[in-house]
Design a protein around this motif. Structure first.
Motif, PDB file in Angstrom:
ATOM      1  N   GLY A  14       8.257  -5.794   3.336  1.00  0.00           N
ATOM      2  CA  GLY A  14       6.970  -5.247   3.791  1.00  0.00           C
ATOM      3  C   GLY A  14       6.196  -6.310   4.558  1.00  0.00           C
ATOM      4  O   GLY A  14       4.971  -6.388   4.464  1.00  0.00           O
ATOM      5  N   SER A  16       5.905  -6.611   7.803  1.00  0.00           N
ATOM      6  CA  SER A  16       5.500  -6.254   9.169  1.00  0.00           C
ATOM      7  C   SER A  16       4.005  -6.021   9.296  1.00  0.00           C
ATOM      8  O   SER A  16       3.491  -5.896  10.404  1.00  0.00           O
ATOM      9  N   SER A  17       3.287  -5.927   8.167  1.00  0.00           N
ATOM     10  CA  SER A  17       1.833  -5.716   8.257  1.00  0.00           C
ATOM     11  C   SER A  17       1.172  -6.125   6.946  1.00  0.00           C
ATOM     12  O   SER A  17       1.850  -6.501   5.976  1.00  0.00           O
ATOM     13  N   GLY A  18      -0.169  -6.044   6.942  1.00  0.00           N
ATOM     14  CA  GLY A  18      -0.954  -6.182   5.720  1.00  0.00           C
ATOM     15  C   GLY A  18      -0.669  -7.410   4.878  1.00  0.00           C
ATOM     16  O   GLY A  18      -0.569  -8.532   5.371  1.00  0.00           O
ATOM     17  N   ARG A  39      10.858  -2.137   8.312  1.00  0.00           N
ATOM     18  CA  ARG A  39      11.581  -1.229   9.215  1.00  0.00           C
ATOM     19  C   ARG A  39      11.204  -1.428  10.680  1.00  0.00           C
ATOM     20  O   ARG A  39      11.998  -1.182  11.562  1.00  0.00           O
ATOM     21  N   SER A  66      14.762   1.100   0.545  1.00  0.00           N
ATOM     22  CA  SER A  66      15.307   2.084  -0.394  1.00  0.00           C
ATOM     23  C   SER A  66      16.786   2.398  -0.136  1.00  0.00           C
ATOM     24  O   SER A  66      17.398   3.149  -0.895  1.00  0.00           O
ATOM     25  N   VAL A 114      10.999   3.526  -3.365  1.00  0.00           N
ATOM     26  CA  VAL A 114      10.522   2.394  -2.540  1.00  0.00           C
ATOM     27  C   VAL A 114       9.750   1.394  -3.399  1.00  0.00           C
ATOM     28  O   VAL A 114      10.035   0.190  -3.393  1.00  0.00           O
ATOM     29  N   PRO A 187      -3.525  -6.651  -6.391  1.00  0.00           N
ATOM     30  CA  PRO A 187      -4.659  -6.596  -5.460  1.00  0.00           C
ATOM     31  C   PRO A 187      -5.588  -5.429  -5.771  1.00  0.00           C
ATOM     32  O   PRO A 187      -5.165  -4.414  -6.349  1.00  0.00           O
ATOM     33  N   THR A 189      -8.766  -3.093  -3.561  1.00  0.00           N
ATOM     34  CA  THR A 189      -8.763  -2.499  -2.221  1.00  0.00           C
ATOM     35  C   THR A 189      -8.666  -3.579  -1.132  1.00  0.00           C
ATOM     36  O   THR A 189      -9.530  -4.453  -1.039  1.00  0.00           O
ATOM     37  N   THR A 190      -7.618  -3.503  -0.331  1.00  0.00           N
ATOM     38  CA  THR A 190      -7.340  -4.528   0.678  1.00  0.00           C
ATOM     39  C   THR A 190      -7.236  -3.864   2.050  1.00  0.00           C
ATOM     40  O   THR A 190      -6.606  -2.807   2.188  1.00  0.00           O
ATOM     41  N   GLU A 193      -2.892  -1.399   6.565  1.00  0.00           N
ATOM     42  CA  GLU A 193      -2.521  -0.055   7.037  1.00  0.00           C
ATOM     43  C   GLU A 193      -2.295   0.907   5.871  1.00  0.00           C
ATOM     44  O   GLU A 193      -2.017   2.082   6.066  1.00  0.00           O
TER      45      GLU A 193
END
Ligand SMILES: NC(=O)c1ccc[n+]([C@@H]2O[C@H](COP(=O)([O-])OP(=O)(O)OC[C@H]3O[C@@H](n4cnc5c(N)ncnc54)[C@H](OP(=O)(O)O)[C@@H]3O)[C@@H](O)[C@H]2O)c1
Length: 285
Positions: A14, A16-18, A39, A66, A114, A187, A189-190, A193
């Protein structure tokens, strides 16, 4: 004494973002080389470029966590490219807001696949390889504050996060003698996306954070990333970024009726929101 991180190799799913992307950058700043997994290749390449600009090495592996063979492929790629790995952060995940009685079985199973099963598969195989190589290591899963208290419309998601926490707690002690640390990350609230992705899956409207999230509890992915790097330096079983939410969760465990009061209000708010969102209800059977 704080551990040195210079020259270690981390695998992050994971990425690719956040939170995953921010953690990759924070780890690189701490001297760690990274394997970036997700992905979307274009997004991963952008993150890889920022890592190289920080003077560290980055390797991109594209795939869906997955897919069962993907776990082996990710670890093989890390070993082929860097010779070994030291840290694995299983972070890929998503949410879906829907009452449990309206949730399709396939959606529930897909989310567990996932968020939970792929995380367990990755950490289990990582532990096997680290033990075989007699290398110390650090394994982490991105759980959530919701692992401690579920909420209306978040029951399925909270269940995946509670399951992650339970697995991490056991693995931490099962692997202690092998010098392999295990931690769950919680975490609040972050701004990632996550909420737009969740809204899209749920058929609701949604922005970068939920409308009702108190500002006090909204944080940046960089804040979570810094807490994760701090945990790599000084290992602990749970990584938290909000003392207030952590203490509240302890209070809710000790006095569940307080949580009931809070959630009754939240359930009323959710049902008002659904009543005013015809596009959302249209998708709910
Ligand atoms: N944001 C929050 O408020 C919050 C709070 C508590 C916990 N968390 C947890 O934090 C983690 C990261 O979420 P985030 O907030 O950073 O959201 P995000 O920006 O949406 O990131 C999710 C990441 O997971 C990847 N991903 C999703 N499904 C995947 C799949 N099947 N295979 C491979 N990669 C997949 C996405 O990459 P691709 O789309 O490129 O595959 C993306 O990089 C999640 O586990 C989430 O549950 C988030």
């Amino acid at each position: 004494m704080a551990r040195t991180l210079e020259g270690k190799v981390a695998i992050i799913t994971g990425a690719s973002s956040g939170i995953g992307a921010a953690t990759a950058r924070a780890m690189a700043t701490a001297g760690i080389d990274v394997v970036l997994v997700a992905r979307r290749r274009d997004k991963l390449e952008e993150v890889a470029k920022s890592i190289r600009n920080l003077g560290r090495r980055a390797h991109v592996v594209v795939g869906d966590v997955s897919d069962t063979p993907h776990v082996t492929a990710v670890l093989d790629e890390a070993e082929r490219h860097f010779g070994h790995f030291d840290i694995v952060f299983s972070n890929a995940g998503y949410g879906m807001e829907r009452p449990v009685h309206l949730m399709e079985d396939a959606d529930l199973r897909a989310m567990f696949e996932v968020n939970f099963f792929s995380s367990v598969a990755l950490l289990r195989e990582s532990a096997i390889r680290l033990r075989r190589a007699k290398r110390p290591g650090h394994l982490l899963m991105c759980s959530s504050c919701l692992s401690k208290f579920s909420m209306p419309d978040q029951g399925a998601y909270a269940a995946t996060k509670a399951a992650q926490e339970a697995i991490c707690r056991a693995m931490r002690f099962e692997l202690a003698a092998d010098h392999i640390e295990v931690a769950s990350v919680h975490p609040v609230t972050t701004t990632t996306e996550f909420f737009s992705e969740s809204a899209q899956r749920s058929g609701t409207k949604g922005g970068s954070v939920p409308d009702h999230a108190p500002k006090l509890f909204v944080q940046s992915p960089e804040r979570v990333a810094d807490a994760i790097v701090a945990c790599l330096r000084r290992p602990r079983s749970e990584v938290w970024t909000s003392h207030i939410v952590r203490l509240s969760s302890a209070l809710f465990t000790a006095f569940p009726w307080i949580l009931d009061l809070v959630l009754r209000r939240e359930a009323r708010r959710q049902s008002r929101r659904r009543a005013h969102a015809p596009s959302a209800t249209a998708k709910v059977p």
